[in-house]
Design a protein around this motif. Structure first.
Motif, PDB file in Angstrom:
ATOM      1  N   VAL A  18       0.836  -1.190   0.000  1.00 44.52           N
ATOM      2  CA  VAL A  18       0.000   0.000   0.000  1.00 44.52           C
ATOM      3  C   VAL A  18       0.878   1.250   0.000  1.00 44.52           C
ATOM      4  CG1 VAL A  18      -1.860  -1.199   1.229  1.00 44.52           C
ATOM      5  CG2 VAL A  18      -0.146   0.096   2.536  1.00 44.52           C
ATOM      6  N   ARG A  19       0.264   2.392  -0.273  1.00 47.05           N
ATOM      7  CA  ARG A  19       0.974   3.668  -0.220  1.00 47.05           C
ATOM      8  C   ARG A  19       1.270   4.043   1.240  1.00 47.05           C
ATOM      9  NH1 ARG A  19      -2.912   4.133  -4.180  1.00 47.05           N
ATOM     10  NH2 ARG A  19      -2.098   4.701  -6.257  1.00 47.05           N
ATOM     11  N   PRO A  20       2.305   4.825   1.455  1.00 45.92           N
ATOM     12  CA  PRO A  20       2.616   5.244   2.834  1.00 45.92           C
ATOM     13  C   PRO A  20       1.425   5.872   3.558  1.00 45.92           C
ATOM     14  CG  PRO A  20       4.443   5.802   1.382  1.00 45.92           C
ATOM     15  CD  PRO A  20       3.337   5.296   0.494  1.00 45.92           C
ATOM     16  N   ARG A  21       0.615   6.634   2.849  1.00 50.17           N
ATOM     17  CA  ARG A  21      -0.511   7.292   3.517  1.00 50.17           C
ATOM     18  C   ARG A  21      -1.583   6.294   3.973  1.00 50.17           C
ATOM     19  NH1 ARG A  21      -1.668   8.989  -2.009  1.00 50.17           N
ATOM     20  NH2 ARG A  21      -3.608   8.021  -2.774  1.00 50.17           N
ATOM     21  N   VAL A  23      -0.834   3.325   5.376  1.00 53.04           N
ATOM     22  CA  VAL A  23      -0.276   2.417   6.386  1.00 53.04           C
ATOM     23  C   VAL A  23      -1.110   2.375   7.663  1.00 53.04           C
ATOM     24  CG1 VAL A  23       1.675   2.108   7.969  1.00 53.04           C
ATOM     25  CG2 VAL A  23       2.079   2.353   5.522  1.00 53.04           C
ATOM     26  N   PRO A  24      -1.542   3.521   8.246  1.00 54.66           N
ATOM     27  CA  PRO A  24      -2.356   3.427   9.465  1.00 54.66           C
ATOM     28  C   PRO A  24      -3.632   2.608   9.266  1.00 54.66           C
ATOM     29  CG  PRO A  24      -1.550   5.662   9.176  1.00 54.66           C
ATOM     30  CD  PRO A  24      -1.229   4.930   7.909  1.00 54.66           C
ATOM     31  N   ALA A  25      -4.305   2.819   8.132  1.00 55.64           N
ATOM     32  CA  ALA A  25      -5.513   2.038   7.861  1.00 55.64           C
ATOM     33  C   ALA A  25      -5.183   0.565   7.649  1.00 55.64           C
ATOM     34  CB  ALA A  25      -6.236   2.600   6.641  1.00 55.64           C
ATOM     35  N   ALA A  26      -4.041   0.277   7.049  1.00 54.93           N
ATOM     36  CA  ALA A  26      -3.641  -1.112   6.832  1.00 54.93           C
ATOM     37  C   ALA A  26      -3.396  -1.827   8.157  1.00 54.93           C
ATOM     38  CB  ALA A  26      -2.394  -1.174   5.957  1.00 54.93           C
ATOM     39  N   LEU A  27      -2.815  -1.114   9.120  1.00 55.16           N
ATOM     40  CA  LEU A  27      -2.587  -1.705  10.442  1.00 55.16           C
ATOM     41  C   LEU A  27      -3.901  -2.165  11.067  1.00 55.16           C
ATOM     42  CD1 LEU A  27       0.033   0.843  11.799  1.00 55.16           C
ATOM     43  CD2 LEU A  27       0.399  -1.624  11.671  1.00 55.16           C
ATOM     44  N   MET A  28      -4.916  -1.337  10.967  1.00 53.45           N
ATOM     45  CA  MET A  28      -6.217  -1.678  11.539  1.00 53.45           C
ATOM     46  C   MET A  28      -6.924  -2.733  10.690  1.00 53.45           C
ATOM     47  SD  MET A  28      -9.255   0.908  12.696  1.00 53.45           S
ATOM     48  CE  MET A  28      -9.138   1.788  11.144  1.00 53.45           C
ATOM     49  N   ARG A  92      -8.592  -2.327  -3.264  1.00 58.63           N
ATOM     50  CA  ARG A  92      -8.833  -0.921  -3.623  1.00 58.63           C
ATOM     51  C   ARG A  92      -7.622  -0.032  -3.357  1.00 58.63           C
ATOM     52  NH1 ARG A  92     -13.765  -1.586  -0.895  1.00 58.63           N
ATOM     53  NH2 ARG A  92     -12.980  -0.278   0.829  1.00 58.63           N
ATOM     54  N   HIS A  93      -6.798  -0.419  -2.389  1.00 64.81           N
ATOM     55  CA  HIS A  93      -5.741   0.474  -1.948  1.00 64.81           C
ATOM     56  C   HIS A  93      -4.329   0.016  -2.316  1.00 64.81           C
ATOM     57  CE1 HIS A  93      -9.148   1.688   0.655  1.00 64.81           C
ATOM     58  NE2 HIS A  93      -8.591   2.872   0.581  1.00 64.81           N
ATOM     59  N   VAL A  94      -4.195  -1.144  -2.917  1.00 63.67           N
ATOM     60  CA  VAL A  94      -2.846  -1.630  -3.217  1.00 63.67           C
ATOM     61  C   VAL A  94      -2.224  -0.878  -4.385  1.00 63.67           C
ATOM     62  CG1 VAL A  94      -3.247  -3.949  -2.335  1.00 63.67           C
ATOM     63  CG2 VAL A  94      -3.703  -3.461  -4.749  1.00 63.67           C
ATOM     64  N   VAL A  95      -0.919  -0.778  -4.341  1.00 63.86           N
ATOM     65  CA  VAL A  95      -0.152  -0.309  -5.494  1.00 63.86           C
ATOM     66  C   VAL A  95       0.576  -1.480  -6.142  1.00 63.86           C
ATOM     67  CG1 VAL A  95       0.098   2.031  -4.648  1.00 63.86           C
ATOM     68  CG2 VAL A  95       1.788   0.317  -3.984  1.00 63.86           C
ATOM     69  N   GLU A  96       0.618  -2.606  -5.434  1.00 69.60           N
ATOM     70  CA  GLU A  96       1.187  -3.838  -5.974  1.00 69.60           C
ATOM     71  C   GLU A  96       0.580  -4.996  -5.195  1.00 69.60           C
ATOM     72  OE1 GLU A  96       5.611  -5.396  -7.152  1.00 69.60           O
ATOM     73  OE2 GLU A  96       5.308  -4.876  -5.045  1.00 69.60           O
ATOM     74  N   GLN A  97       0.307  -6.098  -5.891  1.00 70.82           N
ATOM     75  CA  GLN A  97      -0.216  -7.258  -5.189  1.00 70.82           C
ATOM     76  C   GLN A  97       0.151  -8.533  -5.933  1.00 70.82           C
ATOM     77  OE1 GLN A  97      -4.532  -7.875  -5.153  1.00 70.82           O
ATOM     78  NE2 GLN A  97      -4.750  -6.338  -6.761  1.00 70.82           N
ATOM     79  N   ALA A  98       0.095  -9.636  -5.178  1.00 74.31           N
ATOM     80  CA  ALA A  98       0.328 -10.957  -5.754  1.00 74.31           C
ATOM     81  C   ALA A  98      -0.548 -11.953  -5.012  1.00 74.31           C
ATOM     82  CB  ALA A  98       1.797 -11.356  -5.637  1.00 74.31           C
TER      83      ALA A  98
END
Length: 236
Positions: A18-21, A23-28, A92-98
């Motif tokens: 995900v993008r740096p911005r 990261v907080p949402a990704a943690l939750m 929706r929020h990834v910039v890269e995925q596998a």
């Protein structure tokens, strides 16, 4: 040949960056994702983990990349038996995925007291395709300093292995509860590193004496299907 009605444990690895911005949402969201997946009837085991680079030490963590390890029970006669679990927020929020679809070939050890990866039959020797290795351990606090001092030489060896396509660290906590995921062109390439790389072989030999781990797990998987990229490298 496998009986089409035989229950088969299939493991899916989702890797998201995900993008740096975000990261907080990704943690939750990582916690929400794990709880939601555990409520699925076909899911027998799930972990959503932070990651690190291929340096495999706590200071190499990255909060932008996350991995979900999902073990599902199904039948090979189902049209969707290899379909990955969809996670809308991440997609929706990834910039890269596998996404990697795996079948356990061999497994020893435990993860949180469980044996999550069920090997239905002995087929390790019959698989000739690419493989994925997952290691996971709980390092004893008193052994942590010695353990992490032994990691960099092994990581350097791994980077020099031509058969290793991708490798990165995983962790349930910044220290002590950690592991690795690596993708290999073949089981032979993986075994060459595991048993013939001097630093890695020395670390393995030292494990009983050093008593590094309170719990450990090593699992080898057949890579059945893969899409996407990790750190810009194609998984397939």
């Amino acid at each position: 040949m496998t009986d089409p009605t035989t229950p088969t444990d299939t493991v899916t690895l989702h890797v998201w960056r995900v993008r740096p911005r975000n990261v907080p949402a990704a943690l939750m969201t990582s916690r929400v994702t794990a709880r939601r997946l555990r409520r699925r009837r076909d899911v027998t085991f799930v972990k959503v983990l932070g990651t690190a680079t291929d340096a495999f030490v706590p200071t190499a963590f990255t909060l932008q990349r996350w991995v979900a390890v999902i073990c599902r029970r199904g039948s090979t006669d189902s049209v969707n038996w290899m379909d990955p679990v969809k996670e809308p927020w991440w997609e929706r929020h990834v910039v890269e995925q596998a996404s990697l679809t795996l079948r356990p070939l061999s497994s020893r050890g435990r993860w949180d007291g469980q044996e999550p990866f069920v090997v239905r039959r002995s087929e390790d020797g019959s698989w000739s395709g690419p493989v994925v290795a997952l290691t996971r351990s709980t390092v004893r606090l008193r052994a942590a300093r010695r353990f992490y001092r032994a990691v960099p030489p092994v990581a350097d060896e791994l980077r020099g292995m031509s058969g290793c396509r991708i490798a990165f660290g995983i962790g349930e906590a910044p220290v002590l509860r950690q592991g690795t995921i690596s993708v290999w062109s073949s089981a032979e390439a993986m075994k060459a590193f595991a048993y013939r790389s001097p630093r890695h072989a020395a670390a393995v030999a030292a494990t009983p004496e050093q008593n590094w781990y309170a719990e450990e797990l090593f699992t080898r998987f057949a890579l059945l299907d893969a899409t996407g990229t990790i750190d810009g490298m194609a998984v397939a």
